[in-house]
Write a protein that holds these residues in place. Structure first.
Motif, PDB file in Angstrom:
ATOM      1  N   LYS A 224       0.825  -1.202   0.000  1.00 16.87           N
ATOM      2  CA  LYS A 224       0.000   0.000   0.000  1.00 16.87           C
ATOM      3  C   LYS A 224       0.861   1.254   0.000  1.00 16.87           C
ATOM      4  N   ALA A 225       1.888   1.265   0.847  1.00 19.50           N
ATOM      5  CA  ALA A 225       2.747   2.447   0.938  1.00 19.50           C
ATOM      6  C   ALA A 225       3.455   2.714  -0.386  1.00 19.50           C
ATOM      7  N   THR A 226       3.915   1.660  -1.041  1.00 19.98           N
ATOM      8  CA  THR A 226       4.641   1.829  -2.300  1.00 19.98           C
ATOM      9  C   THR A 226       3.708   2.266  -3.423  1.00 19.98           C
ATOM     10  N   TYR A 227       2.507   1.699  -3.443  1.00 19.73           N
ATOM     11  CA  TYR A 227       1.532   2.111  -4.454  1.00 19.73           C
ATOM     12  C   TYR A 227       1.256   3.601  -4.354  1.00 19.73           C
ATOM     13  N   ARG A 228       1.013   4.068  -3.123  1.00 19.22           N
ATOM     14  CA  ARG A 228       0.726   5.489  -2.919  1.00 19.22           C
ATOM     15  C   ARG A 228       1.936   6.351  -3.282  1.00 19.22           C
ATOM     16  N   ALA A 229       3.143   5.862  -2.939  1.00 17.55           N
ATOM     17  CA  ALA A 229       4.353   6.657  -3.166  1.00 17.55           C
ATOM     18  C   ALA A 229       4.676   6.815  -4.645  1.00 17.55           C
ATOM     19  N   GLN A 230       4.449   5.768  -5.440  1.00 19.83           N
ATOM     20  CA  GLN A 230       4.856   5.824  -6.841  1.00 19.83           C
ATOM     21  C   GLN A 230       3.798   6.427  -7.758  1.00 19.83           C
ATOM     22  N   ALA A 231       2.559   6.520  -7.260  1.00 15.68           N
ATOM     23  CA  ALA A 231       1.439   6.866  -8.130  1.00 15.68           C
ATOM     24  C   ALA A 231       1.614   8.184  -8.882  1.00 15.68           C
ATOM     25  N   GLY A 232       2.175   9.203  -8.239  1.00 12.31           N
ATOM     26  CA  GLY A 232       2.298  10.498  -8.892  1.00 12.31           C
ATOM     27  C   GLY A 232       3.666  10.781  -9.474  1.00 12.31           C
ATOM     28  N   LEU A 233       4.538   9.780  -9.493  1.00 10.96           N
ATOM     29  CA  LEU A 233       5.907   9.999  -9.946  1.00 10.96           C
ATOM     30  C   LEU A 233       6.078   9.753 -11.437  1.00 10.96           C
ATOM     31  N   PRO A 234       7.066  10.381 -12.071  1.00 13.68           N
ATOM     32  CA  PRO A 234       7.429  10.013 -13.439  1.00 13.68           C
ATOM     33  C   PRO A 234       7.850   8.542 -13.476  1.00 13.68           C
ATOM     34  N   LEU A 235       7.770   7.929 -14.638  1.00 14.50           N
ATOM     35  CA  LEU A 235       7.975   6.486 -14.773  1.00 14.50           C
ATOM     36  C   LEU A 235       9.295   6.011 -14.168  1.00 14.50           C
ATOM     37  N   ALA A 236      10.394   6.683 -14.508  1.00 15.66           N
ATOM     38  CA  ALA A 236      11.701   6.245 -14.018  1.00 15.66           C
ATOM     39  C   ALA A 236      11.787   6.324 -12.495  1.00 15.66           C
ATOM     40  N   GLU A 237      11.247   7.410 -11.921  1.00  9.91           N
ATOM     41  CA  GLU A 237      11.267   7.568 -10.467  1.00  9.91           C
ATOM     42  C   GLU A 237      10.354   6.541  -9.799  1.00  9.91           C
ATOM     43  N   ALA A 238       9.252   6.226 -10.458  1.00 10.06           N
ATOM     44  CA  ALA A 238       8.338   5.224  -9.915  1.00 10.06           C
ATOM     45  C   ALA A 238       9.036   3.870  -9.808  1.00 10.06           C
ATOM     46  N   TYR A 239       9.796   3.526 -10.860  1.00  9.05           N
ATOM     47  CA  TYR A 239      10.531   2.255 -10.818  1.00  9.05           C
ATOM     48  C   TYR A 239      11.614   2.268  -9.749  1.00  9.05           C
ATOM     49  N   GLU A 240      12.275   3.392  -9.559  1.00  9.71           N
ATOM     50  CA  GLU A 240      13.286   3.489  -8.501  1.00  9.71           C
ATOM     51  C   GLU A 240      12.642   3.266  -7.131  1.00  9.71           C
ATOM     52  N   THR A 241      11.496   3.863  -6.922  1.00  5.85           N
ATOM     53  CA  THR A 241      10.771   3.693  -5.666  1.00  5.85           C
ATOM     54  C   THR A 241      10.361   2.240  -5.467  1.00  5.85           C
ATOM     55  N   ALA A 242       9.860   1.631  -6.539  1.00 10.74           N
ATOM     56  CA  ALA A 242       9.403   0.239  -6.453  1.00 10.74           C
ATOM     57  C   ALA A 242      10.563  -0.730  -6.248  1.00 10.74           C
ATOM     58  N   VAL A 243      11.685  -0.495  -6.917  1.00 11.58           N
ATOM     59  CA  VAL A 243      12.864  -1.365  -6.751  1.00 11.58           C
ATOM     60  C   VAL A 243      13.353  -1.325  -5.307  1.00 11.58           C
ATOM     61  N   ALA A 244      13.434  -0.112  -4.750  1.00 10.56           N
ATOM     62  CA  ALA A 244      13.889   0.027  -3.368  1.00 10.56           C
ATOM     63  C   ALA A 244      12.931  -0.672  -2.407  1.00 10.56           C
ATOM     64  N   ALA A 245      11.629  -0.494  -2.633  1.00 10.98           N
ATOM     65  CA  ALA A 245      10.635  -1.102  -1.745  1.00 10.98           C
ATOM     66  C   ALA A 245      10.652  -2.621  -1.845  1.00 10.98           C
ATOM     67  N   MET A 246      10.767  -3.147  -3.059  1.00 11.45           N
ATOM     68  CA  MET A 246      10.715  -4.600  -3.226  1.00 11.45           C
ATOM     69  C   MET A 246      11.989  -5.259  -2.712  1.00 11.45           C
ATOM     70  N   THR A 247      13.123  -4.556  -2.817  1.00 13.21           N
ATOM     71  CA  THR A 247      14.372  -5.076  -2.244  1.00 13.21           C
ATOM     72  C   THR A 247      14.230  -5.224  -0.734  1.00 13.21           C
ATOM     73  N   GLU A 248      13.704  -4.179  -0.081  1.00 11.94           N
ATOM     74  CA  GLU A 248      13.503  -4.253   1.366  1.00 11.94           C
ATOM     75  C   GLU A 248      12.489  -5.335   1.722  1.00 11.94           C
ATOM     76  N   ASN A 249      11.454  -5.472   0.907  1.00 11.96           N
ATOM     77  CA  ASN A 249      10.433  -6.489   1.137  1.00 11.96           C
ATOM     78  C   ASN A 249      11.032  -7.896   1.067  1.00 11.96           C
ATOM     79  N   LEU A 250      11.938  -8.110   0.103  1.00 14.24           N
ATOM     80  CA  LEU A 250      12.584  -9.422  -0.033  1.00 14.24           C
ATOM     81  C   LEU A 250      13.407  -9.796   1.193  1.00 14.24           C
ATOM     82  N   LEU A 251      13.888  -8.789   1.916  1.00 12.98           N
ATOM     83  CA  LEU A 251      14.699  -9.032   3.105  1.00 12.98           C
ATOM     84  C   LEU A 251      13.849  -9.301   4.349  1.00 12.98           C
ATOM     85  N   MET A 252      12.528  -9.119   4.254  1.00 14.02           N
ATOM     86  CA  MET A 252      11.658  -9.301   5.410  1.00 14.02           C
ATOM     87  C   MET A 252      11.352 -10.778   5.662  1.00 14.02           C
ATOM     88  N   ASP A 253      10.993 -11.082   6.900  1.00 13.57           N
ATOM     89  CA  ASP A 253      10.715 -12.463   7.299  1.00 13.57           C
ATOM     90  C   ASP A 253       9.581 -13.084   6.490  1.00 13.57           C
TER      91      ASP A 253
END
Length: 273
Positions: A224-253
């Motif tokens: 939810k947080a990532t969806y809201r964060a990337q929604a208004g961003l330009p495409l490249a910035e949206a992907y940067e936000t999503a990559v960072a979020a998914m990397t952290e997510n992969l490290l979670m239990d």
């Protein structure tokens, strides 16, 4: 079985009914016939959202309403009463609108997904509330509008949410005409996800909520947080936000457990409650 947790009351009348069904928290606007977003109603709803935010065992929040009208928006009688103030109501008007904006921001920022359950009319700030929720399910007889233009008051604050939920030209159509749209049109516009017969509304919403609540709470929070964060961003910035979020997510239990369970052909056991 639903557990009735509490009521918010004003002058003996209950404003928000609070129920828990497992990991699903149900908040019901309970001031019919209008279920207006008065100062008291917004305060009560805001308080319950704060409690939900602090409750790790709440996975999904549902916002519903009693009666035949989901919400008529701001209490126009309450607003009009302050025209007699020395400042002609300016301070109270701003307080009301800022309180509504803060409420919508709180829903958007809540870590748990929020589902609007609509049966009846959602108008003005009531429509804003529907548009702000992450998902919306309504009955086939529900209707929606932003009618401020009809009374000389453009729905500028509802516009913020509606313009982000509906397609731009369709949002402007609602705002400029003030006309009421039916459930099917609201779905076409993007305001609601599903339309169901009245007698099945709660059953469908409860099932919808329970399915979401069964997912990883860590993944829901990140998603939810990532969806809201990337929604208004330009495409490249949206992907940067999503990559960072998914990397952290992969490290979670939960991601470790979920992937392991998938590969091991077993059901996952989420570690965060």
């Amino acid at each position: 079985m639903a557990e009735v947790v509490s009521f918010h009351k004003e002058n003996g009348a209950s404003l928000v009914r609070v129920e828990r069904v497992g990991a699903v928290l149900r908040l019901t606007l309970n001031s019919p016939p209008a279920n207006a977003l008065s100062i008291a109603m917004m305060s009560a709803l805001s308080d319950e959202l704060d409690r939900a935010s602090a409750a790790p065992d709440v996975r999904v929040v549902v916002i519903a309403a009693t009666g035949n009208l989901f919400s008529a928006g701001h209490d126009l009688k309450e607003l009009t009463a302050h025209r007699a103030d020395p400042d002609r109501g300016r301070e109270f008007f701003e307080k009301t609108l800022r309180m509504a904006a803060d409420l919508m921001l709180k829903i958007a920022g809540l870590s748990q997904p929020v589902i609007a359950e609509i049966d009846g009319l959602a108008t003005a700030a009531g429509c804003q509330l529907v548009a702000t929720c992450d998902l919306a399910v309504c009955t086939d007889s529900s209707t929606f509008c932003t009618p401020g233009v009809n009374i000389g008051l453009f729905c500028s604050t509802p516009m913020v949410a509606v313009a982000r939920a509906a397609h731009p030209k369709q949002a402007m159509e609602m705002l400029l005409t003030g006309e009421t749209i039916d459930a099917s049109t609201a779905k076409d516009f993007g305001l609601v996800n599903r339309i169901v017969p009245k007698q099945y509304l709660r059953q469908v919403v409860d099932k919808y909520a329970s399915v979401i609540a069964s997912k990883s709470p860590q993944a829901l929070r990140v998603g939810k947080a990532t969806y809201r964060a990337q929604a208004g961003l330009p495409l490249a910035e949206a992907y940067e936000t999503a990559v960072a979020a998914m990397t952290e997510n992969l490290l979670m239990d939960d991601a470790k457990e979920g992937i392991g369970a998938f590969l091991g052909k077993r059901m996952p056991e989420w570690t965060e409650k």
